[in-house]
Write an enzyme that holds these catalytic residues in place. Structure first.
Site, PDB file in Angstrom:
ATOM      1  N   GLU A   1      66.024  -2.641  40.678  1.00  0.00           N
ATOM      2  CA  GLU A   1      65.654  -4.001  40.285  1.00  0.00           C
ATOM      3  C   GLU A   1      64.171  -4.278  40.465  1.00  0.00           C
ATOM      4  OE1 GLU A   1      67.957  -3.137  42.426  1.00  0.00           O
ATOM      5  OE2 GLU A   1      69.864  -4.031  41.842  1.00  0.00           O
TER       6      GLU A   1
ATOM      7  N   ARG B   1      68.355   9.292  53.687  1.00  0.00           N
ATOM      8  CA  ARG B   1      68.782   8.649  54.931  1.00  0.00           C
ATOM      9  C   ARG B   1      70.290   8.441  54.996  1.00  0.00           C
ATOM     10  NH1 ARG B   1      63.988   6.040  53.552  1.00  0.00           N
ATOM     11  NH2 ARG B   1      65.193   4.329  52.744  1.00  0.00           N
TER      12      ARG B   1
END
Length: 183
Positions: A100, A63
């Site tokens: 994360e 994207r």
């Protein structure tokens, strides 16, 4: 500027409970399907960065390519593709990192062709979404590893409260811009 923000907010589709319960997914497919949406995000990024000094625009696959190409075109700047693994021929510079929210999955990687731009070149990094900041920081580190200087990071959407902006600042980039924010 408020008009661009309003257009973007009206065109971004909210998908509840995706990819898991409790998540409010912000889908830009509806934004990209409308020429007014494309114009709104490109104009907003151009307006914010028009006085900044940089040589290239970079975007993360995939994207970030969609966001970065019209910006680089309108500014007459080259575009740098920050690729997923094993998509580039020849000598590459690689940066490995962990997301994360999915460290059990193992490391992720971004790659760039070696020698793509001169050392010291200033690069604006763009993407569709800033959440936890892991991929954006990896992009910063990759550009720096390739000899570039990150001039800023621009996003269509920021998800407030997930710490992405803080991580980017900790990586040494203070020029962060998100067109719209969601909590």
């Amino acid at each position: 500027m408020a008009k661009n923000e309003d257009t973007i907010k009206a065109l971004v589709r909210n998908v509840p409970d995706f990819p898991e319960p409790g998540i409010q997914f912000k889908d830009i497919s509806t934004l990209l399907c409308d020429p007014k949406g494309i114009k709104a995000f490109v104009d907003a990024l151009l307006d914010h960065y028009k006085d900044e000094k940089f040589d290239y625009v970079a975007g993360m696959e995939a994207r970030g390519f969609i966001v970065g190409m019209p910006v680089s075109d309108r500014l007459n700047k080259g575009f740098i593709m920050l690729r997923k693994p094993n998509k580039l021929p020849g000598e590459k510079i690689v940066y490995e990192y962990y997301k994360e929210y999915n460290q059990k999955a193992g490391p992720e990687r971004l790659e760039i062709s070696a020698g793509l731009f001169p050392k010291g070149s200033r690069v604006l990094i763009v993407d569709d979404l800033l959440a936890t900041g892991g991929t954006a920081v990896a992009a910063i580190k990759l550009i720096e590893k390739a000899g570039g200087v990150v001039a800023g990071c621009g996003f269509i959407i920021e998800l407030d409260g997930l710490g992405g902006g803080k991580k980017i600042r900790e990586a040494g980039v203070d020029n962060i811009y998100s067109i719209v924010s969601y909590t």
